[in-house]
Design a protein around this motif. Sequence first.
Motif, mmCIF file in Angstrom:
data_model
loop_
_atom_site.group_PDB
_atom_site.id
_atom_site.type_symbol
_atom_site.label_atom_id
_atom_site.label_comp_id
_atom_site.label_asym_id
_atom_site.label_seq_id
_atom_site.Cartn_x
_atom_site.Cartn_y
_atom_site.Cartn_z
ATOM 1 N N LEU A 68 44.187 48.911 41.221
ATOM 2 C CA LEU A 68 45.504 49.005 40.595
ATOM 3 C C LEU A 68 46.259 47.687 40.763
ATOM 4 C CD1 LEU A 68 47.651 50.675 39.159
ATOM 5 C CD2 LEU A 68 48.411 51.489 41.401
ATOM 6 N N MET A 69 46.176 47.083 41.951
ATOM 7 C CA MET A 69 46.826 45.794 42.182
ATOM 8 C C MET A 69 46.234 44.722 41.267
ATOM 9 S SD MET A 69 47.053 45.882 46.347
ATOM 10 C CE MET A 69 47.703 44.229 46.536
ATOM 11 N N GLN A 71 44.794 45.170 38.351
ATOM 12 C CA GLN A 71 45.202 45.448 36.969
ATOM 13 C C GLN A 71 46.653 45.004 36.730
ATOM 14 O OE1 GLN A 71 44.786 49.569 35.864
ATOM 15 N NE2 GLN A 71 45.559 49.231 33.800
ATOM 16 N N GLU A 72 47.540 45.305 37.669
ATOM 17 C CA GLU A 72 48.942 44.898 37.524
ATOM 18 C C GLU A 72 49.073 43.376 37.498
ATOM 19 O OE1 GLU A 72 50.986 46.825 40.725
ATOM 20 O OE2 GLU A 72 51.069 48.754 39.679
ATOM 21 N N THR A 73 48.322 42.702 38.343
ATOM 22 C CA THR A 73 48.352 41.239 38.391
ATOM 23 C C THR A 73 47.865 40.658 37.078
ATOM 24 O OG1 THR A 73 48.006 41.264 40.774
ATOM 25 C CG2 THR A 73 47.510 39.215 39.638
ATOM 26 N N ARG A 74 46.820 41.237 36.524
ATOM 27 C CA ARG A 74 46.288 40.753 35.248
ATOM 28 C C ARG A 74 47.299 40.968 34.112
ATOM 29 N NH1 ARG A 74 41.534 38.705 33.468
ATOM 30 N NH2 ARG A 74 41.336 38.813 31.230
ATOM 31 N N GLU A 75 47.969 42.114 34.099
ATOM 32 C CA GLU A 75 48.980 42.377 33.078
ATOM 33 C C GLU A 75 50.128 41.370 33.170
ATOM 34 O OE1 GLU A 75 50.060 46.477 33.611
ATOM 35 O OE2 GLU A 75 48.136 47.200 32.836
ATOM 36 N N GLU A 76 50.563 41.067 34.402
ATOM 37 C CA GLU A 76 51.614 40.064 34.593
ATOM 38 C C GLU A 76 51.151 38.695 34.099
ATOM 39 O OE1 GLU A 76 52.613 40.169 38.726
ATOM 40 O OE2 GLU A 76 53.431 42.203 38.602
#
Length: 135
Positions: A68-69, A71-76
């Motif tokens: 999850l971390m 994925q969130e980093t990639r989205e940012e």
Amino acid sequence: MTEQAPPEPGAAHVAGQVTFLVCVADDGHSEVAARFAALRARNSGGHVALLHVVQPPEFQHWAAVGELMRQETREEAELLLQSMAAKVTEVTGEAPSMTVREGRIGDEILGHIGENEAINLLVVGAAPPDQGHGR
């Protein structure tokens, strides 16, 4: 003058076409570097490629949390690149190529350049000496 598409990742260098690689971070120095590259690309008929390197998450106790971390980093990272790409497109009139890689920053920059023969110049931003950087 005919408009040419930016080179695909992994493409070979084409004589007379210059590709400026900008390593993007979430800071004003990257914006300056991207603007410089965009102006040079516009004036030389070249292209701009944007690269953002994300560090792998440190927290690995639970695989689901780590994923999850990640994925969130990639989205940012993708939002950051899209924002920077809009600024480059404003100057050049064409969208830059965008890449997100994960790993150690230096290794990933060199790896990206090694995998993309179309890249001719690396453009980086730096803080002015009076801000205490580079001493």
